[in-house]
Design a protein around this motif. Structure first.
Motif, short mmCIF file in Angstrom:
data_model
loop_
_atom_site.label_atom_id
_atom_site.label_comp_id
_atom_site.label_asym_id
_atom_site.label_seq_id
_atom_site.Cartn_x
_atom_site.Cartn_y
_atom_site.Cartn_z
N GLN A 38 0.86 -1.18 0.17
CA GLN A 38 -0.27 0.19 0.22
C GLN A 38 0.90 1.14 -0.16
N ASN A 39 2.36 1.35 0.48
CA ASN A 39 3.03 2.73 0.40
C ASN A 39 4.04 2.50 -0.90
N GLY A 40 3.70 1.53 -1.89
CA GLY A 40 3.90 1.24 -2.98
C GLY A 40 5.49 0.88 -3.46
N GLU A 41 5.60 -0.07 -1.98
CA GLU A 41 6.64 -0.62 -2.00
C GLU A 41 6.40 -2.21 -2.14
N SER A 42 7.13 -2.47 -4.00
CA SER A 42 6.40 -3.87 -4.23
C SER A 42 7.36 -5.08 -3.77
N ASP A 43 8.55 -4.82 -3.96
CA ASP A 43 9.07 -6.07 -4.02
C ASP A 43 9.17 -7.24 -2.97
N LEU A 44 8.76 -6.97 -2.07
CA LEU A 44 9.10 -7.57 -0.71
C LEU A 44 7.68 -8.74 -1.25
N TYR A 45 6.28 -8.00 -1.28
CA TYR A 45 5.47 -8.59 -2.22
C TYR A 45 5.78 -9.12 -3.31
N ASP A 46 6.06 -9.16 -3.93
CA ASP A 46 6.76 -9.93 -5.13
C ASP A 46 7.42 -11.09 -4.74
N GLN A 47 8.36 -10.92 -3.86
CA GLN A 47 9.11 -12.58 -3.90
C GLN A 47 7.65 -12.95 -2.98
N PHE A 48 7.45 -13.03 -2.35
CA PHE A 48 6.50 -14.12 -2.09
C PHE A 48 5.39 -14.02 -2.16
N VAL A 49 5.00 -13.78 -3.53
CA VAL A 49 3.88 -14.32 -4.94
C VAL A 49 4.69 -15.57 -5.32
N GLU A 50 6.14 -15.48 -5.63
CA GLU A 50 6.66 -16.27 -6.25
C GLU A 50 6.89 -17.14 -5.68
N THR A 51 7.47 -16.85 -4.11
CA THR A 51 6.98 -18.74 -3.69
C THR A 51 5.95 -19.06 -3.28
N ILE A 52 4.57 -18.21 -4.21
CA ILE A 52 3.33 -18.67 -3.88
C ILE A 52 3.54 -19.76 -4.81
N GLN A 53 3.43 -19.40 -5.67
CA GLN A 53 4.00 -20.39 -7.57
C GLN A 53 4.48 -21.33 -7.32
N ILE A 54 5.26 -21.25 -6.24
CA ILE A 54 6.64 -23.27 -6.06
C ILE A 54 6.01 -24.30 -6.02
N ASN A 55 6.38 -25.42 -7.45
CA ASN A 55 5.45 -26.49 -7.47
C ASN A 55 6.39 -27.39 -7.19
N ASN A 56 7.60 -27.67 -7.16
CA ASN A 56 8.48 -28.57 -7.11
C ASN A 56 8.70 -28.92 -5.47
N ARG A 57 7.74 -30.09 -5.65
CA ARG A 57 7.93 -30.59 -5.19
C ARG A 57 9.24 -31.88 -4.22
N SER A 58 10.73 -31.50 -5.29
CA SER A 58 11.53 -32.96 -5.07
C SER A 58 12.65 -31.59 -4.59
N ASP A 59 12.36 -29.78 -4.04
CA ASP A 59 12.82 -29.46 -4.39
C ASP A 59 12.76 -29.18 -2.36
N ASP A 60 12.82 -29.76 -1.73
CA ASP A 60 12.95 -29.48 0.33
C ASP A 60 12.85 -28.18 1.00
N ALA A 61 13.90 -27.80 0.73
CA ALA A 61 14.41 -26.36 0.70
C ALA A 61 13.44 -25.17 0.10
N LEU A 62 13.06 -25.33 -1.12
CA LEU A 62 11.70 -24.53 -1.42
C LEU A 62 10.39 -25.02 -0.84
N GLY A 63 10.32 -26.01 -0.47
CA GLY A 63 9.04 -26.50 -0.05
C GLY A 63 8.38 -26.04 1.43
N ALA A 64 9.90 -26.09 2.10
CA ALA A 64 10.20 -25.49 4.08
C ALA A 64 9.74 -24.39 3.78
N GLN A 65 10.47 -23.59 2.56
CA GLN A 65 10.34 -22.35 2.67
C GLN A 65 8.74 -21.91 2.29
N LEU A 66 7.89 -22.20 1.04
CA LEU A 66 6.74 -22.34 1.11
C LEU A 66 5.50 -22.72 2.20
#
Length: 603
Positions: A38-66
């Protein structure tokens, strides 16, 4: 790092999933990122959006982050704004449990439940996201034979149902919103008919839950509609084949079957319908299992009313329905004293109702006749009661009708007469063994002697078998005013003003789907089980023997060429109208399966 630092240090916002952070710190990081949009700073928010889109079941680290992000979002639902956070909401509702491991599944389900309970504006999206899982992705459908995929299917769908139940408890409005969505997403019939089977299995599971108490009727409507659609998709050309040139569907082999034997069926591997026969068989078995569960839990009587409504809406008037009607038969076999009696009574009420369309009434009495004939679980007393009501109705009709034989004008009457005779072909011996039941059939003689002449209009094979048993059982008083003779398709019927006979419509003829039949056969009367009034071992009777009822036994051979005289004497067919005995036997044989059957509306 403390909570205060997490709110001021931008680098901490990238540490979602860092095991060094407490759950509280992670939630604060996420909330700060949501606020930054809401303050116009979307970089951090964009990273969360990218994380939500992870569907790599084989990467345990990415799964833990998600996993960590989803849990943090569950604790930050109040900070999510439908206008400012559209992308992350779209990402959440676009996720699929099928793509993730168990810990991510659980985190996602918890988030969906939190969103649904937090605000009404997310409810529809949450429900849609969950029921979308009732249609598995292609990779699941193509690998359902693998144990790994079977386990994944169980893991996903069990969590979906748990979430739907929790949401319905937290949001009482949810079930009323859910059912229209279920109907909208109900898969159409296509090559992947296994999808329909899985979807219906999940509908039935919902019906068996607290959600089903609210909308079970709608669920049965959806199930019956898809059963009908799949049933009608199967052509007779598809079902008359197998590895020995006799397919999944076959004639009832009266000479080969012993009581209790399973009907011979073909191999599903030879299914030429693109898998539809196998899918229909599995779907029927799933419905049978559900009805059995309802019966075990004392719910069948309640469920039966909803089931009958769906039957009346989707099956009763369906042209050439081959299998789906057996849901009603099976339900009745589970509880003959309640459901069994109700079904017959409801069908009879429809037939007698002047408010129902004529095709519906004719279809109802055809179902009633087939049901009374085939239901092994029905007591003779009940069958006799239903027959008496049919006989009385036809007798009343004859008393007020002074018309001549015109099938198109008296279809209901002829349908009733055919129903009576068809049932008696299966039940005559047991009916005649009880004097009171026999006496209730007395009006039948005057019905058959009426100038409407039902014996000339009803199906010849039914009439022929009925007459043969009536002769052997002494159903009528001997007189010269009523002459019985084997009725065959003949020159007489063709010469009879071009009138059209009633069609073959016996909806409960043997169910020859392999697995479905195993549920039906124990409660089903096959023609081979019938004990007619005549001696089956004495098949070589004189072909031209006549039964002269109500009088002397003078022959009317001298008047055989006179059609009017033959009709007045109720002679069914001229003698020697067939070229050979083989053809004669073929036509008098009882119709014992749903040959490509036509409904009464074709009249």
């Amino acid at each position: 790092m403390g909570a205060s630092e997490a709110l001021t240090d931008p680098s901490s916002l990238y540490n979602v999933g860092n095991n060094d952070l407490s759950d509280t710190e992670t939630v604060l990081n996420v909330r700060n990122a949501l606020a930054s949009v809401q303050n116009g700073e979307s970089d951090l928010y964009d990273q969360f959006v990218e994380t939500i889109q992870i569907n790599n079941r084989s990467d345990d680290a990415l799964g833990a982050q998600l996993d960590a992000l989803l849990k943090a979002l569950s604790g930050s639902v109040a900070c999510i704004d439908v206008n400012h956070h559209r992308r992350i909401l779209s990402g959440i509702f676009g996720m699929s449990l099928w793509d993730h491991k168990l810990h991510v599944m659980d985190a996602l389900v918890d988030l969906i439940i939190s969103l649904a309970a937090s605000s009404g504006k997310y409810l529809d999206n949450c429900l849609n996201m969950l029921i979308r899982h009732f249609v598995p992705p292609p990779w699941v459908i193509d690998r359902l034979w693998q144990n790994r995929v079977i386990v994944q299917k169980q893991n996903v769908l069990s969590r979906v149902h748990e979430a739907l139940l929790k949401i319905s408890l937290l949001v009482p409005l949810a079930p009323s919103r859910l059912f229209p969505m279920l109907a909208q997403q109900l898969p159409k019939i296509n090559k992947k008919d296994q999808v329909v089977v899985i979807y219906v299995e999940n509908l039935l599971k919902l019906e068996n839950s607290s959600i089903g108490q609210v909308g079970g009727g709608m669920i049965f409507m959806m199930v019956m509609e898809r059963l009908r659609d799949l049933d009608l998709e199967i052509d007779w050309d598809d079902i008359l084949q197998d590895d020995s040139n006799r397919g999944m569907f076959d004639m009832e082999l009266e000479d080969a079957m012993n009581e209790g034997d399973e009907l011979p069926v073909g191999s599903l591997n030879q299914d030429t319908s693109g898998g539809k026969i196998e899918s229909l068989d599995k779907l029927m078995v799933a419905c049978f299992d559900h009805l059995e569960s309802c019966n075990l839990h004392g719910r069948l009587d309640q469920v039966f009313e909803k089931l009958f409504d769906s039957f009346e809406n989707f099956i009763l008037n369906t042209y050439k329905s081959k299998v789906s009607q057996f849901l009603m038969f099976y339900a009745c076999s589970l509880d003959p004293e309640n459901c069994g009696v109700k079904f017959g009574s409801k069908l009879l009420d429809i037939f007698l109702s002047s408010n129902k369309p004529r095709p519906t009434r004719m279809s109802a009495v055809a179902y009633l006749a087939s049901y009374l004939a085939r239901g092994k679980f029905l007591p003779v007393s009940y069958v006799a009661t239903m027959l008496k009501r049919l006989v009385d109705e036809c007798a009343d009709y004859c008393r007020i009708c002074n018309d001549d034989i015109r099938p198109e004008a008296h279809q209901l009457f002829y349908s009733g007469c055919q129903a009576i005779m068809y049932v008696l072909c299966f039940r005559m011996r047991s009916i005649l063994d009880v004097p009171r039941f026999r006496s209730e059939l007395i009006p039948l003689e005057s019905i058959l002697m009426h100038k409407l002449n039902p014996l000339m209009v009803c199906l010849p094979s039914v009439v022929a078998e009925f007459l043969r048993q009536a002769k052997a059982g002494g159903l009528f008083v001997v007189s010269d005013s009523f002459i019985f003779e084997d009725l065959l398709e003949s020159e007489l019927s063709r010469a009879f003003g071009g009138c059209e006979r009633l069609d073959t419509f016996f909806p409960f003829d043997p169910c020859l789907l392999k697995s479905s039949n195993s549920n039906i056969s124990g409660n089903f009367i096959y023609w081979s089980m019938v004990r007619p009034t005549y001696d089956k071992d004495d098949e070589e009777e004189e072909d031209d023997a006549e039964i002269i009822v109500n009088g002397n036994e003078e022959s009317d051979e001298e008047d055989e060429g006179d059609l009017d005289y033959a009709l007045n004497k109720m002679s069914i067919t001229p003698k020697h109208s067939f070229k050979n005995k083989m053809e004669r036997e073929r036509l008098v044989k009882m119709p014992s399966m749903i040959r490509p059957s036509t409904s009464p509306e074709s009249l």
